[in-house]
Design a protein around this motif. Structure first.
Motif, PDB file in Angstrom:
ATOM      1  N   LYS A 283       0.828  -1.213   0.000  1.00  0.00           N
ATOM      2  CA  LYS A 283       0.000   0.000   0.000  1.00  0.00           C
ATOM      3  C   LYS A 283       0.856   1.254   0.000  1.00  0.00           C
ATOM      4  O   LYS A 283       0.468   2.278  -0.572  1.00  0.00           O
ATOM      5  N   LEU A 284       2.030   1.191   0.632  1.00  0.00           N
ATOM      6  CA  LEU A 284       2.937   2.330   0.610  1.00  0.00           C
ATOM      7  C   LEU A 284       3.488   2.557  -0.796  1.00  0.00           C
ATOM      8  O   LEU A 284       3.658   3.705  -1.230  1.00  0.00           O
ATOM      9  N   VAL A 285       3.767   1.485  -1.516  1.00  0.00           N
ATOM     10  CA  VAL A 285       4.211   1.603  -2.905  1.00  0.00           C
ATOM     11  C   VAL A 285       3.102   2.236  -3.740  1.00  0.00           C
ATOM     12  O   VAL A 285       3.352   3.119  -4.572  1.00  0.00           O
ATOM     13  N   TYR A 286       1.884   1.801  -3.515  1.00  0.00           N
ATOM     14  CA  TYR A 286       0.739   2.369  -4.236  1.00  0.00           C
ATOM     15  C   TYR A 286       0.598   3.858  -3.925  1.00  0.00           C
ATOM     16  O   TYR A 286       0.354   4.671  -4.831  1.00  0.00           O
ATOM     17  N   PHE A 287       0.782   4.220  -2.656  1.00  0.00           N
ATOM     18  CA  PHE A 287       0.697   5.632  -2.271  1.00  0.00           C
ATOM     19  C   PHE A 287       1.776   6.446  -2.983  1.00  0.00           C
ATOM     20  O   PHE A 287       1.493   7.532  -3.513  1.00  0.00           O
TER      21      PHE A 287
ATOM     22  N   PRO B 259      11.588   3.269   1.078  1.00  0.00           N
ATOM     23  CA  PRO B 259      12.162   2.867   2.369  1.00  0.00           C
ATOM     24  C   PRO B 259      11.912   3.872   3.480  1.00  0.00           C
ATOM     25  O   PRO B 259      11.619   3.492   4.628  1.00  0.00           O
ATOM     26  N   SER B 260      11.995   5.172   3.160  1.00  0.00           N
ATOM     27  CA  SER B 260      11.759   6.185   4.201  1.00  0.00           C
ATOM     28  C   SER B 260      10.295   6.196   4.624  1.00  0.00           C
ATOM     29  O   SER B 260       9.980   6.458   5.792  1.00  0.00           O
TER      30      SER B 260
ATOM     31  N   ASP C 147      15.412  -3.021   8.482  1.00  0.00           N
ATOM     32  CA  ASP C 147      15.623  -2.863   7.055  1.00  0.00           C
ATOM     33  C   ASP C 147      16.551  -3.933   6.496  1.00  0.00           C
ATOM     34  O   ASP C 147      17.212  -3.723   5.474  1.00  0.00           O
ATOM     35  N   GLU C 148      16.619  -5.060   7.143  1.00  0.00           N
ATOM     36  CA  GLU C 148      17.527  -6.101   6.699  1.00  0.00           C
ATOM     37  C   GLU C 148      17.105  -6.648   5.330  1.00  0.00           C
ATOM     38  O   GLU C 148      15.975  -6.507   4.902  1.00  0.00           O
TER      39      GLU C 148
ATOM     40  N   VAL D 182      11.700  -3.845   2.198  1.00  0.00           N
ATOM     41  CA  VAL D 182      11.500  -2.407   2.398  1.00  0.00           C
ATOM     42  C   VAL D 182      12.554  -1.612   1.629  1.00  0.00           C
ATOM     43  O   VAL D 182      12.805  -0.450   1.930  1.00  0.00           O
ATOM     44  N   ASN D 183      13.161  -2.219   0.616  1.00  0.00           N
ATOM     45  CA  ASN D 183      14.157  -1.516  -0.197  1.00  0.00           C
ATOM     46  C   ASN D 183      13.545  -1.157  -1.548  1.00  0.00           C
ATOM     47  O   ASN D 183      12.493  -1.689  -1.937  1.00  0.00           O
ATOM     48  N   PRO D 184      14.164  -0.254  -2.301  1.00  0.00           N
ATOM     49  CA  PRO D 184      13.583   0.194  -3.584  1.00  0.00           C
ATOM     50  C   PRO D 184      13.390  -0.937  -4.592  1.00  0.00           C
ATOM     51  O   PRO D 184      12.440  -0.900  -5.383  1.00  0.00           O
TER      52      PRO D 184
END
Length: 567
Positions: A2-6, A18-19, A36-37, A42-44
């Motif tokens: 959902k964050l990618v969609y946002f 990631p931020s 963030d391993e 959670v990486n690009p």
């Protein structure tokens, strides 16, 4: 996900993903990875994988809706981006809910092409049909910008498709046609209008090259109580540019003349030529009216039956204002030119500042450079009349299909004549014109059935949706199954007419979004990523309208994933 969609909907770079994850973790949002391993997604790179999964989900949904529509049309356009890569953009106009819902125009895909010739575009679109699974038997029309590679009679893209599918209509975008009409007015006396453009461009460049001049301009604007006075630049590829520039130039003319009188004697002498001022004010009036027409043509859900009415209104207004009067009544009722002509009776322009002080600028009756005739008032009026007549002639020449768009009024009860006999006559004429223009395949729809159903169909539609247009009346009829039982032929013809596009403005908006996403700082975006970002950004249906389980399944099945605990 959902964050990618946002991020995609807000046109944020995936490097911000990631931020965004870290922010949600600090806010205590549940189900956010605790670190963030590697493998926490959670990486690009993981963000891009999710982006492609969302793209595949949305495109699958859109294509399924198009395939379920009984008819659809394509809107295509070609462009070169800031990195000199050539693309074509494809939109589809179709009926939702399996043909029983309202129309929708959706961005489908951005495709690469080797070059901008007709063969490359045709091959790219043909490959799109194969990959998307769309059937050409349902294709009603292909709308383009009218470039020769698109509508060429022998080797154009539309002609190539029509060679194997003769029932497909080729539509030349009405907004592009209107923009060409505006240019056609300048075919007479081109040196005069070119010099007017030169003066307008000089205002923009002269003010933009010096902060001192700009500061002085703002002081003068305050002195003359002008709120908005930023000079604008003429862009040859922007439809509304020249009219907006001329209107703004009229608005700040007293400020420009004051500055040039003090600091730019040469251009002050050019700007105070009577013919230059006359043409600036004439163009401000005429082009502002044409801009209004173009803005109507660019509307998302433009009612095609209004095309004829809008053009007739322009004909009536321009004829009455500029062609029906003698020299003393020319432009009577116009906003800018009438004011100028009243002021110029004393051969000067007089502007009064906020303190009541008058500022005079003497008008000079000399020819523009490269011209040998002095442009007195009657000569300027003659040029103005020729310019307006050129525009009206171009409207007639470029909109020869107005009668076809008018014929679509058969599905617009608000356009029906009140008198029953006149209504019978008109709707019969409209139906004949629609059947003739659409070139209906008798294997798809029964023409004789439509003719037999017309009288009862029109009578019922007039009573149930008397004051509604074509699209609103369609939504009224959707609520009743009896319409499909009683008038199957006319309802099917109505479906066809609803997906006939009039404009490719959606493609232009798509390319605007393309250029916004692929900005100077993001010019290395690959085609797949750019296409995905455009689809999510343009579609923008909202988080609540996405089946996240389906999107997640697409993501997990794209390759092997290593599961990690969230906490």
């Amino acid at each position: 996900m959902k964050l990618v969609y946002f991020c995609a909907c807000e046109d944020l770079p995936l490097e911000k993903y990631p931020s965004q994850c870290r922010l949600q973790r600090e806010l205590g949002t549940p189900n956010i990875p605790a670190s963030d391993e590697y493998g926490s997604y959670v990486n690009p790179i993981s963000g891009k994988d999710m982006l492609f999964a969302l793209r595949d989900y949305l495109r699958k949904t859109i294509l399924a809706n198009i395939r379920s529509s009984p008819f659809y049309s394509l809107l295509i356009d070609e462009s070169t981006d800031r990195t000199m890569e050539k693309h074509i953009i494809i939109y589809a106009l179709y009926l939702t809910n399996g043909g029983k819902g309202p129309t929708k125009c959706s961005f489908v895909q951005l495709l690469p092409i080797e070059n901008g010739d007709a063969e490359s575009i045709y091959n790219a679109v043909s490959a799109f049909f194969v990959e998307s699974g769309l059937t050409t038997e349902k294709l009603m029309a292909i709308a383009t910008d009218g470039a020769s590679v698109m509508i060429g009679s022998k080797t154009g893209v539309v002609a190539r498709f029509q060679s194997s599918m003769p029932c497909i209509m080729g539509i030349h975008c009405i907004a592009h046609r209107q923009a060409l009409v505006a240019k056609d007015g300048f075919i007479s006396h081109p040196h005069v209008f070119a010099f007017v453009d030169k003066v307008a461009s000089k205002v923009y460049s002269w003010l933009g090259k010096s902060s001192k001049r700009h500061a002085e301009m703002w002081e003068l604007m305050h002195e003359f109580a002008i709120m908005d006075g930023k000079a604008l630049q003429i862009h040859s590829i922007r439809w509304l540019s020249r009219g907006q520039v001329m209107e703004r130039l009229v608005h700040i003319m007293h400020v420009v003349l004051e500055q040039w009188k003090r600091r730019e004697k040469k251009w002050y002498s050019h700007a105070t030529l009577f013919v230059v001022q006359f043409m600036i004010h004439l163009l401000a009036d005429v082009l502002s009216e044409l801009n209004k027409l173009n803005q109507e043509f660019q509307r998302n859900e433009f009612d095609v039956r209004l095309i004829g009415a809008l053009i007739d209104f322009i004909f009536e207004k321009f004829t009455r204002r500029y062609l029906s009067n003698d020299i003393y009544g020319f432009a009577n009722g116009s906003k800018h030119l009438t004011m100028f002509l009243n002021m110029a009776q004393e051969n000067s322009l007089t502007f009064v500042d906020a303190k009541g002080h008058a500022h005079n600028h003497v008008l000079v009756h000399k020819p523009v450079p490269m011209s040998h005739k002095k442009k007195a008032t009657h000569e300027c009026v003659c040029i103005g009349k020729i310019y307006v007549q050129n525009i009206l002639n171009a409207l007639t020449r470029r909109f020869t299909d107005i009668s076809v768009f008018n014929a679509l009024k058969i599905f617009s009860p608000s356009s029906y004549p009140v008198d029953a006999n006149e209504r019978e006559k008109k709707t019969q004429e409209w139906l004949e014109k629609v059947i003739e223009r659409i070139n209906i395949d008798s294997s798809v729809i029964g023409i004789r059935r439509c003719i037999n159903e017309r009288e009862d169909f029109v009578g019922m539609l007039y009573r149930l949706a008397k004051n509604k247009g074509m699209h609103d009346a369609w939504e009224v009829c959707l609520g009743s199954r009896s319409w499909w039982d009683l008038y199957p032929g006319m309802m099917q013809l109505w479906q066809m007419c609803l997906v006939i596009p009039a404009s490719t403005a959606a493609c232009e908006r798509g390319f605007s979004r393309h250029n916004y996403i692929k900005s100077i700082s993001r010019s290395s975006l690959g085609l797949d990523t750019l296409d995905a970002l455009m689809l999510l950004s343009i579609d923008a249906r909202g988080i609540a309208m996405i089946d996240w389980d389906d999107a997640f399944d697409i993501w997990t099945s794209s390759k092997n994933r290593r599961a990690r605990p969230l906490e």
